[in-house]
Design a protein around this motif. Structure first.
Motif, PDB file in Angstrom:
ATOM      1  N   LEU A  75      24.421  34.679  30.992  1.00  0.00           N
ATOM      2  CA  LEU A  75      24.561  33.978  31.973  1.00  0.00           C
ATOM      3  C   LEU A  75      25.978  33.666  32.745  1.00  0.00           C
ATOM      4  N   ASP A  76      27.049  33.875  31.916  1.00  0.00           N
ATOM      5  CA  ASP A  76      28.189  33.906  32.863  1.00  0.00           C
ATOM      6  C   ASP A  76      28.480  34.868  33.777  1.00  0.00           C
ATOM      7  N   HIS A  77      27.568  36.006  33.741  1.00  0.00           N
ATOM      8  CA  HIS A  77      27.691  37.161  34.423  1.00  0.00           C
ATOM      9  C   HIS A  77      26.559  37.025  35.714  1.00  0.00           C
ATOM     10  N   ALA A  78      25.218  36.645  35.379  1.00  0.00           N
ATOM     11  CA  ALA A  78      24.114  36.889  35.997  1.00  0.00           C
ATOM     12  C   ALA A  78      23.264  35.661  36.180  1.00  0.00           C
ATOM     13  N   GLY A 179      32.820  44.444  33.194  1.00  0.00           N
ATOM     14  CA  GLY A 179      32.143  43.432  32.590  1.00  0.00           C
ATOM     15  C   GLY A 179      32.705  42.625  31.552  1.00  0.00           C
ATOM     16  N   ASP A 180      32.055  42.750  30.225  1.00  0.00           N
ATOM     17  CA  ASP A 180      32.602  42.440  28.898  1.00  0.00           C
ATOM     18  C   ASP A 180      33.107  43.427  28.124  1.00  0.00           C
ATOM     19  N   THR A 181      32.966  44.802  28.292  1.00  0.00           N
ATOM     20  CA  THR A 181      33.350  45.757  27.725  1.00  0.00           C
ATOM     21  C   THR A 181      34.884  46.152  27.494  1.00  0.00           C
ATOM     22  N   THR A 229      35.875  40.933  34.116  1.00  0.00           N
ATOM     23  CA  THR A 229      35.378  39.370  34.423  1.00  0.00           C
ATOM     24  C   THR A 229      36.287  38.288  33.972  1.00  0.00           C
ATOM     25  N   HIS A 230      36.605  38.643  32.519  1.00  0.00           N
ATOM     26  CA  HIS A 230      37.233  37.594  32.134  1.00  0.00           C
ATOM     27  C   HIS A 230      38.684  38.112  31.659  1.00  0.00           C
ATOM     28  N   PHE A 231      39.766  38.095  32.536  1.00  0.00           N
ATOM     29  CA  PHE A 231      39.801  37.690  34.049  1.00  0.00           C
ATOM     30  C   PHE A 231      40.966  38.390  34.751  1.00  0.00           C
TER      31      PHE A 231
HETATM   32 ZN   LIG Z   1      31.100  37.246  29.738  1.00  0.00          ZN
END
Ligand SMILES: [Zn+2]
Length: 318
Positions: A75-78, A179-181, A229-231
């Protein structure tokens, strides 16, 4: 760190700080082509005004956005995807085939997240999850391409953090939207040695072998930039950053395997990951105190421990 206005970090790539939880934590990206723009990552429903402002500040109206892309359905992405789609009349939502249905019917996502955070904290963080009409959702498998007009965005399946995760290559700027990868890299921990990277092993689908392979597949494309995304954007010396991240993932796995069985496992693992973090930050000569570091990564250490435990239990039951 203060909330910064949206800014162009590479030609046609705008970084928007969604303001999720704190400044400098969760980014949304605007990518601009000749025929329109894409928004990649949405933050939560509370991030929607920030994204619309970022579009306007770069001369784009709601009707200019042809695609909203979410790398995975955490949910922090979508979380803000449905609320954002209501504001963008022409946009299609591009989602991973394993995640798309949860954006059309977000009840399961909401329930799962509420189980972790409680309803009050859930409302505070995410507001409302707005369903997206199925006819506006496009599923993007490995090799899928959208073209914004002389600006192709290429999708690659990217398991490891989650099985419903893809990454997106902007061939124009030679950069991956990771994303988070590609882990967490907060700008507060940058040093003369460059960016500091730390993995995110959030529940419930962390798979270290798959994550290592996903990172290697991204590096094989010889990227010049990584859009996290982070960051924010990492630029140059990407293979060195990848090596750092591979080592950090191995460190997580080793600490998970070494954690004691039983009721003390969780606390031990959080402490061990905290030690890994602090030792690595010190070696990196990052300009943060121990207290600042633990505050920056507070939620991450907790979620990483939880995700590693889910993975350990799945190994034990396999
Ligand atoms: Zn995330």
């Amino acid at each position: 760190m203060a909330l910064q206005p949206a800014r162009e970090v590479a030609p046609g790539v705008v970084l928007v700080d969604t303001g999720y939880i704190r400044p400098g934590l969760a980014a949304s990206w605007i990518v601009r082509g000749r025929d329109g723009a894409a928004v990649i990552e949405t933050g939560s429903a509370r991030s929607v005004p920030r994204i619309l402002e970022g579009l306007a500040a770069h001369g784009l109206g709601p009707e200019d956005v042809s695609h909203v892309v979410v790398t995975h359905v955490h949910l922090d992405h979508a979380g803000g995807a449905g609320a954002l789609m209501r504001e963008l009349p022409r946009a299609k939502l591009v989602a991973h085939p394993r995640g798309a249905r949860h954006l059309v019917d977000p009840a399961k996502l909401a329930a799962g997240t509420m189980a972790v955070y409680g309803e009050e904290r859930f409302r505070e963080l995410y507001g409302e999850l707005v369903p997206i009409p199925a006819e506006r959702v496009v599923e993007a498998g490995d090799g899928f391409v959208i073209d914004l007009g002389a600006r192709p965005l290429r999708f690659q399946d990217a398991p490891g953090h989650a099985r419903h995760h893809f990454v997106v290559l902007d061939e124009t700027s030679r950069g991956w939207f990771t994303g988070d990868t590609f882990g967490l890299s907060y700008r507060e921990t940058d040093s003369a040695k460059g960016p500091f990277l730390f993995p995110t092993t959030t529940p419930v689908q962390f798979d270290p072998d798959a994550l290592h392979a996903t990172i290697d597949r991204m590096i094989a494309a010889r990227p010049e930039r990584m859009y996290l995304t982070h960051f924010g954007m990492l630029e140059g010396r990407i293979p060195e950053a990848a090596a750092q991240l591979h080592a950090q993932i191995d460190g997580h796995v080793a600490r998970a395997r070494a954690a004691p069985e039983g009721p003390t496992r969780h606390a031990s693992l959080v402490a061990a990951l905290g030690e890994q973090l602090l030792t690595s930050l010190e070696e990196h000569e990052a300009p943060v105190t121990r207290e600042q570091a633990l505050a920056l990564f507070d939620t991450d250490l907790e979620l990483n421990a939880q995700g590693l435990e889910v993975w350990l239990d799945a190994q034990a039951n396999a």
